[in-house]
Design a protein around this motif. Structure first.
Motif, PDB file in Angstrom:
ATOM      1  N   ASP A  88       0.839  -1.206   0.000  1.00  0.00           N
ATOM      2  CA  ASP A  88       0.000   0.000   0.000  1.00  0.00           C
ATOM      3  C   ASP A  88       0.873   1.255   0.000  1.00  0.00           C
ATOM      4  OD1 ASP A  88      -2.263  -1.554   0.065  1.00  0.00           O
ATOM      5  OD2 ASP A  88      -2.421  -1.506   2.250  1.00  0.00           O
ATOM      6  N   LEU A  89       1.951   1.242   0.785  1.00  0.00           N
ATOM      7  CA  LEU A  89       2.854   2.389   0.825  1.00  0.00           C
ATOM      8  C   LEU A  89       3.523   2.612  -0.522  1.00  0.00           C
ATOM      9  CD1 LEU A  89       4.602   2.112   4.296  1.00  0.00           C
ATOM     10  CD2 LEU A  89       3.296   4.047   3.433  1.00  0.00           C
ATOM     11  N   ALA A  90       3.977   1.527  -1.147  1.00  0.00           N
ATOM     12  CA  ALA A  90       4.616   1.657  -2.456  1.00  0.00           C
ATOM     13  C   ALA A  90       3.646   2.250  -3.473  1.00  0.00           C
ATOM     14  CB  ALA A  90       5.122   0.290  -2.919  1.00  0.00           C
ATOM     15  N   GLU A  91       2.379   1.856  -3.396  1.00  0.00           N
ATOM     16  CA  GLU A  91       1.373   2.378  -4.329  1.00  0.00           C
ATOM     17  C   GLU A  91       1.091   3.856  -4.075  1.00  0.00           C
ATOM     18  OE1 GLU A  91      -3.301   1.546  -5.545  1.00  0.00           O
ATOM     19  OE2 GLU A  91      -2.154   0.071  -4.373  1.00  0.00           O
ATOM     20  N   ARG A  92       1.027   4.246  -2.816  1.00  0.00           N
ATOM     21  CA  ARG A  92       0.757   5.650  -2.492  1.00  0.00           C
ATOM     22  C   ARG A  92       1.857   6.570  -3.009  1.00  0.00           C
ATOM     23  NH1 ARG A  92      -3.096   7.049   1.366  1.00  0.00           N
ATOM     24  NH2 ARG A  92      -4.305   5.286   2.166  1.00  0.00           N
TER      25      ARG A  92
END
Length: 264
Positions: A68-72
């Motif tokens: 999720d962090l990588a996507e954000r």
């Protein structure tokens, strides 16, 4: 700026900067060229320090998976994998935790609520000792594989070392090991109250750890669990609100650099 190689003061800033925009310097003593991040754990990073620290803080602060962090951050133009975030968390989260612990030193009050909660570590339930003061500020925390008097004594000694003073009053839930541990580590003058209902403030405070650890379905090792719980507790108690990556990282980069240099 001192030279990180020979600690000489005879340095001069160059007109060129690094690809990421960090200033470069030349040392006249050893004739070496260095930049603002040379000699720190951040020097080998391919991304700005403020971005990396922001990723780590979001990982600790919010219930976000690595992917999720990588996507954000992909939406913001920064491309890295979830494994890179895992590596950054292992490398830089301890620095943040140490900095927060240093800021907490001497800040806790003299009335402590002490309680234990349970954390799943590789299928085994371990005891997480936690203490807060009457204002809800974290005193200290300690993860242990056992729950007995010796562990309780070590926790109280660690808490006193953390805040630089002993409490005047301690409230526990009535575990058999607490009275003797308090008497032997804190002294006979400390008022010990035993009441499950008086500890409701701390019972509610346990939710911060529970909410972060439950989606992870436990930890793979005791070391990682202990490190994560200390970092989550320190981050939650710091009360940091992140308005922007640059504002947040300015003070942290300096503090982490100083902390790292002091260990070298």
């Amino acid at each position: 700026m001192n030279c990180p190689h020979c600690t000489s003061l005879t340095t001069k800033e160059r007109q060129k900067s690094t690809v990421l925009g960090y200033r470069t310097f030349r040392c006249f003593a050893c004739q070496r060229i260095f930049n603002e991040r040379t000699g720190t754990p951040f020097n080998s990073l391919e991304y700005p320090t403020d971005i990396v620290l922001l990723v780590v803080v979001w990982r600790l602060r919010y219930k976000l998976r690595l992917r999720d962090l990588a996507e954000r951050f992909l939406e913001r133009g920064f491309v890295f994998t979830h494994e890179a975030i895992r590596d950054w968390e292992a490398r830089f989260a301890p620095l943040i935790a140490d900095h927060l612990r240093a800021k907490r030193r001497g800040q806790a009050g003299t009335s402590w609520d002490v309680d234990e909660t349970y954390v799943n570590v590789h299928g085994t339930w371990c005891s997480l000792y936690r203490a807060i003061d009457r204002d809800g500020n974290l005193v200290d925390s300690r993860l242990s594989e056992k729950r007995d008097m010796e562990v309780a004594k070590r926790f109280f000694n660690q808490a006193v070392t953390m805040v630089d003073h002993a409490p005047e009053r301690v409230t526990t839930d009535g575990h058999d090991s607490s009275p003797r541990a308090i008497r032997e580590t804190l002294g006979d003058t400390v008022v010990h109250r035993t009441n499950a209902y008086l500890n409701n403030r701390l019972e509610q405070d346990h939710r911060g750890i529970k909410q972060r650890s439950s989606p992870m379905h436990g930890f793979g090792s005791f070391t990682s669990a202990s490190r994560f719980c200390q970092q989550i507790d320190g981050q939650a108690s710091s009360g940091i609100l992140i308005n922007s990556a640059r504002t947040f990282s300015t003070g942290w980069l300096v503090s982490c650099d100083k902390l790292t240099r002091s260990r070298m």
